[in-house]
Scaffold this active site. Structure first.
Site, PDB file in Angstrom:
ATOM      1  N   ALA A  56     -25.099 -87.543 -87.943  1.00 27.86           N
ATOM      2  CA  ALA A  56     -25.137 -87.770 -89.398  1.00 27.86           C
ATOM      3  C   ALA A  56     -26.437 -88.467 -89.807  1.00 27.86           C
ATOM      4  CB  ALA A  56     -23.927 -88.587 -89.830  1.00 27.86           C
ATOM      5  N   GLY A  96     -21.734 -90.432 -81.173  1.00 28.28           N
ATOM      6  CA  GLY A  96     -22.355 -89.109 -81.307  1.00 28.28           C
ATOM      7  C   GLY A  96     -22.385 -88.631 -82.743  1.00 28.28           C
ATOM      8  N   CYS A  97     -21.281 -88.822 -83.442  1.00 28.60           N
ATOM      9  CA  CYS A  97     -21.192 -88.362 -84.834  1.00 28.60           C
ATOM     10  C   CYS A  97     -22.113 -89.175 -85.738  1.00 28.60           C
ATOM     11  CB  CYS A  97     -19.747 -88.418 -85.321  1.00 28.60           C
ATOM     12  SG  CYS A  97     -18.666 -87.333 -84.360  1.00 28.60           S
ATOM     13  N   THR A  98     -22.270 -90.460 -85.429  1.00 29.43           N
ATOM     14  CA  THR A  98     -23.185 -91.308 -86.185  1.00 29.43           C
ATOM     15  C   THR A  98     -24.616 -90.831 -85.975  1.00 29.43           C
ATOM     16  OG1 THR A  98     -21.689 -93.196 -86.065  1.00 29.43           O
ATOM     17  CG2 THR A  98     -24.020 -93.679 -86.490  1.00 29.43           C
TER      18      THR A  98
END
Length: 155
Positions: free
Chosen positions: A51, A46-48
């Protein structure tokens, strides 16, 4: 658990190390609008996605007068690996003590599969040129969030 920020609040000042260990302060961006987003952990799906979405839209955002800063509890070394692995262009800052996360109301109680625990609340704070909170979005989704911000800001 700290209070969530509201539009009109003064954005808490901060100075944190970036992926290369250089200190970056909110005040470095005085006179520009800043999108400060908080995410749980580098190198997670999710964070990838989030970003990469910010990186893909960075030119559009900076052209409209917005700088983008991502903050997580990761150490600078992990942020450098994240940046290099995913070819990220956004500024990533390390907050292992969670002081800035806490000051922005982005760290607190979460629930997952019936369990309650303390963790990073995925949040985005838009700070205006004078250091005031323009928008404060909490519990945002990683996918589709950047497109929503662009639409909401009228970019």
């Amino acid at each position: 658990m700290s209070e969530r920020l509201q539009p009109g609040d003064q954005a808490p000042a901060f100075t944190l190390p970036d992926a290369d260990g250089n200190e970056v302060s909110l005040s470095d961006h005085q006179g520009r609008k800043v999108i400060v987003y908080f995410y749980p952990a580098a190198l997670t799906p999710g964070c990838t996605k989030q970003a990469c979405d910010f990186t893909d839209n960075l030119e559009l955002l900076t052209g409209a007068g917005y700088d983008v800063i991502g903050i997580s509890p990761d150490k600078p070394e992990k942020l450098a690996k994240f940046r290099d692995t995913e070819s990220l262009k956004v500024t990533l800052l390390a907050d292992p003590d969670k002081k800035v996360l806490d000051a922005y109301g982005a760290f607190g109680e979460k629930k997952n599969y019936g369990k309650t625990y303390m963790g990073v609340i995925r949040s985005t704070i838009v700070v205006d040129e004078d250091g005031k909170v323009e928008r404060a979005l909490y519990n945002v989704r990683a996918t589709g969030h950047v497109a929503k911000i662009i639409k909401d800001l009228g970019i």
